[in-house]
Motif scaffolding. Structure first.
Motif, PDB file in Angstrom:
ATOM      1  N   SER A  80       0.822  -1.209   0.000  1.00 39.72           N
ATOM      2  CA  SER A  80       0.000   0.000   0.000  1.00 39.72           C
ATOM      3  C   SER A  80       0.854   1.256   0.000  1.00 39.72           C
ATOM      4  O   SER A  80       0.449   2.296  -0.515  1.00 39.72           O
ATOM      5  CB  SER A  80      -0.932   0.010   1.219  1.00 39.72           C
ATOM      6  N   ARG A 285     -10.658   3.572   6.568  1.00 38.20           N
ATOM      7  CA  ARG A 285     -11.614   2.925   5.669  1.00 38.20           C
ATOM      8  C   ARG A 285     -12.944   3.657   5.665  1.00 38.20           C
ATOM      9  O   ARG A 285     -13.572   3.827   4.617  1.00 38.20           O
ATOM     10  CB  ARG A 285     -11.824   1.461   6.088  1.00 38.20           C
ATOM     11  N   ARG A 288     -12.622   6.886   3.652  1.00 38.61           N
ATOM     12  CA  ARG A 288     -12.459   6.640   2.217  1.00 38.61           C
ATOM     13  C   ARG A 288     -13.735   6.087   1.594  1.00 38.61           C
ATOM     14  O   ARG A 288     -14.149   6.516   0.514  1.00 38.61           O
ATOM     15  CB  ARG A 288     -11.291   5.669   2.016  1.00 38.61           C
ATOM     16  N   LEU A 334      -0.538   1.707   6.944  1.00 41.87           N
ATOM     17  CA  LEU A 334      -1.760   1.584   6.144  1.00 41.87           C
ATOM     18  C   LEU A 334      -2.586   2.858   6.216  1.00 41.87           C
ATOM     19  O   LEU A 334      -3.129   3.324   5.211  1.00 41.87           O
ATOM     20  CB  LEU A 334      -2.575   0.379   6.621  1.00 41.87           C
ATOM     21  N   LYS A 338      -2.869   4.778   2.615  1.00 43.40           N
ATOM     22  CA  LYS A 338      -4.177   4.691   1.984  1.00 43.40           C
ATOM     23  C   LYS A 338      -4.967   5.996   2.127  1.00 43.40           C
ATOM     24  O   LYS A 338      -5.687   6.403   1.225  1.00 43.40           O
ATOM     25  CB  LYS A 338      -4.979   3.532   2.580  1.00 43.40           C
ATOM     26  N   ARG A 341      -4.679   9.284  -0.491  1.00 48.13           N
ATOM     27  CA  ARG A 341      -5.086   9.236  -1.898  1.00 48.13           C
ATOM     28  C   ARG A 341      -5.612  10.594  -2.357  1.00 48.13           C
ATOM     29  O   ARG A 341      -6.390  11.236  -1.661  1.00 48.13           O
ATOM     30  CB  ARG A 341      -6.175   8.183  -2.104  1.00 48.13           C
ATOM     31  N   GLU A 377      -4.305   4.915  -7.351  1.00 49.04           N
ATOM     32  CA  GLU A 377      -5.430   4.908  -6.428  1.00 49.04           C
ATOM     33  C   GLU A 377      -5.877   6.340  -6.152  1.00 49.04           C
ATOM     34  O   GLU A 377      -5.050   7.219  -5.866  1.00 49.04           O
ATOM     35  CB  GLU A 377      -5.044   4.200  -5.131  1.00 49.04           C
TER      36      GLU A 377
END
Length: 779
Positions: A80, A285, A288, A334, A338, A341, A377
């Motif tokens: 990632s 998460r 996102r 992570l 992530k 992005r 991404e």
């Protein structure tokens, strides 16, 4: 209660410990550079911890009762963060992971996730085997437990099983027929599990009181499950598309999201005192998948970054007091990688109902298709109009507006959208009209609002417009009957694009990953054309250049407290002529504002039009000339221009949209004023082109967008090289610098993908160097 520590800090237990105190990094400000440095330090730490030899070569130690789980988690984090699957570290880890079959849920789930992220084509059979194992191990209550027994599930194991099935579904995994019936019941059973286990306003561990990590797990899991199983508002039957239907099966997540907002924290796991980094990994998460930049009033990524930068050790690791530093560091990595992005599109939420999102999955799907084309991404966001300001709108380069009922703005909102466009923003809008939608009111009112804002109506875009070819060629004649795209030009480019039928309906039918839904050939062609247009809009609007998530928004506005023509201030007047002298009215004032920010020099932001036969010329030692059409000076104007040069004046300029007509007129008319002068191209080694202590930028390598390149795709129209600047030399002195390639469109708002010119950042650099040269500070 079974109390077994998970190597990955993925299980919550009843005993908690405080967050570990670490040595602070020297600079903990949330900037892209600091995040990149933190990521690199964490990568170095994790690689150093990898076993280099022995039976466990390629693995990471810790909590061996979970098999390859720890190694899969770290490998997933490294991938990632940008490590290549072919790198020695990842190759060693994959060899170890492939050699060991999973026996527990966390292990199997993380193994699926890392194999999907690394080399899925190679490992398809292994992924399929692990997916089948996870389906077999689903508990009778719909969740997942540890996998070694068939008892009830828990929220933590269940979350990771859902994540694994989701990643596998993106590959279009085909299961063994004997498991097909079981698979078809897996998703609704898991949905029922999460709905049944919500406690109050959120989720806890094993039905306990709500805590941050498990509430995030529940929100993310429900979004994934609903996107897999819930009915969509768009459908297709035979050769017809039906839009604006009823979205069935969605569980309202507003309450748990509000709980998260009310209890928000980044330095602890809300309503708990443990597993902070596990919580942050889950929080990323939620942000996102929901498309939320803010949870409540909190910029979740920026605040999380600031906390992590403060707690990263000098050695690069992260610790939270409950898990070893390897697992903690992997989860921190992570979050950092992530969550950063870049945002490509924002969906505007307006009004008090859901008219703004008839097709809820549309923008998410379109973003997935852009990711596939651009091979990177990306993220999307939801932006509430009632809470928006210019800075928040500019966090996204493209604003998507959709609706069926009347679209009405008040004056502040009209000014906001106008400022957004003038500051580099782009609007794509659609009416949800026809094919089951009733959007006549939106169509009429949106057109009216755009005309009020920009003082001109939307116009039908010609078949030669780049929007039809920016990434992939779309034949306008192949579009639905009576359909076309309309646009509105502002700031040298089309800045508003409007569709009178629903593109979002078609985007919702176009899953970017997994097994695509099959429709009649005419419907599939219609859907694919809508997707291509959406990707083309993204390319045309951005040129594939996106702002880093933590970069501050740059708003170019003149300072209000300056006095006109303060002593010692730099003022630039614009030469009046008949060739479009004020076609980009804010270009020069924007240049002066950036010059002020770079050099701290006092500037006069007003840039009036000045006649060469007026005494006003004497107030402006530096003049600017730009335009896009042919022009000619009168004899009196030519004399005024010569006088300006005779008294030590300087002129700089460019051809708007690289107009050859204007460039030829400049060369001819300036030669008329100074017949003994001559033009030459500035050598890349000239001090004008090089960095110096006065603020000069290096212009040896700049980006030029040139749509005249043989390729029809705008993404291939950019080339690198030295800036092309023409100098007019007279009596041993350079009296004028001129760019035949566009600067003004980029200075005004953004470089236009329809004309040859420099990207915005380089246009400012070229302009600043020209100013410094005119002041005698650059060669």
């Amino acid at each position: 209660m079974r109390i077994t520590l998970l190597a990955l800090a993925l299980i919550l237990i009843a005993v908690f410990a405080p967050v570990a105190v670490a040595q602070n990094l020297p600079n903990t400000k949330a900037t892209p550079a600091n995040v990149s440095a933190a990521i690199e330090k964490c990568i170095s730490f994790l690689i150093a911890e990898q076993m280099k030899d022995g039976d466990r070569k390629g693995s990471w130690t810790g909590y061996l009762e979970y098999g390859t789980g720890q190694t899969s988690l770290v490998t997933l984090a490294l991938l990632s963060a940008g490590k290549n699957a072919k790198s020695p570290e990842i190759s060693r880890a994959l060899t170890y992971i492939r050699a060991n079959k999973p026996k527990k849920t966390y292990e199997a789930a993380l193994r699926v996730m890392v194999l999907c992220a690394a080399e899925p084509a190679r490992d398809l059979n292994e992924i399929k085997r692990d997916v089948e194992w996870l389906i077999e191990k689903q508990s009778s209550d719909g969740g997942w437990g540890y996998g070694d027994t068939m008892g009830d599930g828990d929220e933590s194991n269940s979350q990771f099983a859902v994540l694994a099935l989701w990643e596998a579904s993106k590959l279009g995994i085909i299961l063994d027929p004997k498991l097909e019936e079981r698979f078809n019941t897996t998703i609704p059973k898991c949905e029922a599990y999460w709905i049944k286990n919500i406690r109050g306003d959120g989720w806890g561990y094993r039905q306990g009181a709500p805590i941050g990590s498990m509430t995030c797990a529940g929100i993310a899991s429900m979004i994934i499950l609903q996107d897999t199983s819930a009915g969509t508002a768009a459908s297709a039957k035979n050769d017809r598309i039906q839009c604006c239907g009823t979205q069935t099966g969605d569980f309202n997540l507003d309450t748990p999201i509000q709980w998260l907002a009310s209890n928000f924290a980044v330095n602890r796991n809300p309503n708990s005192s443990g597993y902070t980094l596990y919580y942050l990994y889950a929080l990323e998460r939620v942000g996102r998948l929901t498309g939320q930049r803010f949870i409540g009033a909190h910029d979740w990524y920026r605040e999380g970054v600031e906390f992590l930068l403060q707690t990263q050790t000098v050695g690069g690791s992260f610790q939270d007091g409950q898990t070893d530093s390897v697992a903690s560091s992997a989860m921190a990595l992570l979050f950092l990688s992530k969550g950063k992005r870049q945002v490509v599109i924002g969906h505007l939420q307006f009004g008090n109902d859901n008219d703004w999102q008839h097709h809820r999955r549309s923008v998410q799907n379109l973003t997935g298709h852009i990711e596939k084309v651009w091979k990177r991404e990306l993220a999307w966001q939801t932006i509430r109009l009632e809470q928006a300001n210019l800075a928040s709108l500019l966090e996204t380069p493209i604003l998507f507006i959709s609706g069926s009922r009347e679209f009405r703005l008040n004056d502040p909102q009209r000014n906001l959208l106008k400022d957004y466009v003038e500051q580099n923003g782009f609007i794509i809008a659609e009416a949800c009209n026809g094919e089951g939608c009733k959007g006549e009111e939106f169509d009429r009112s949106f057109r009216s609002e755009m005309e009020k804002i920009f003082d001109k109506p939307l116009q039908k875009l010609p078949p030669t417009h780049p929007i039809w070819t920016a990434e992939a060629r779309v034949d306008p004649n192949a579009l639905p009957k009576d359909f076309w795209l309309y646009g509105l030009d502002a700031c040298c480019r089309t800045s508003v694009i409007y569709s009178p039928i629903s593109l979002s309906c078609r985007w919702e039918l176009a899953r970017p990953f997994g097994i695509a839904m099959k429709h009649a050939p005419t419907v599939d062609a219609d859907i694919q054309n809508a997707v291509k247009l959406g990707v083309n809009v993204a390319a045309y609007a951005t040129g594939r250049e996106l702002k880093d998530k933590l970069d501050a928004v740059q708003i170019i506005q003149p300072q209000k407290n300056r006095q006109p023509l303060e002593r010692g201030s730099l003022a630039i007047g614009k030469i009046m002529h008949s060739g479009g002298a004020d076609d980009t009215p804010k270009a020069v004032s924007n240049l002066l504002e950036i010059y002020h920010k770079e050099t701290q020099a006092i500037v006069e932001s007003k840039t009036p039009m000045v006649s060469l036969i007026s005494d006003e010329v004497q107030k402006y030692p530096t003049l600017y000339i730009h335009g896009r059409n042919k022009f000619a000076f009168s004899d009196e104007e030519a004399k005024g221009l010569r006088k300006h040069f005779e008294t030590g004046g300087f002129v700089m300029g460019d051809a708007i949209c690289a107009s050859t007509d204007f460039s030829e007129s400049v060369r001819r008319e300036f030669a008329k004023a100074l017949p003994e002068s001559f033009w030459r191209i500035v050598d890349p080694k000239n001090p004008l082109m090089q960095r110096n202590s006065f603020g000069n930028f290096d212009l040896g390598t700049v980006s030029l967008v040139d749509p005249s390149n043989p390729s029809s795709e705008l993404r291939q129209a950019k080339r690198e090289g030295p800036a092309e600047i023409h100098a007019l030399e007279w009596k041993g002195r350079i009296v004028m610098l001129f760019s035949p390639n566009d600067l003004s469109c980029a200075l005004e708002s953004k470089h236009s993908m329809q004309c040859r010119g420099y990207v915005r950042a380089d246009a400012f650099r070229i302009g600043i160097n020209m100013i410094l040269f005119g002041l005698g500070l650059s060669g």
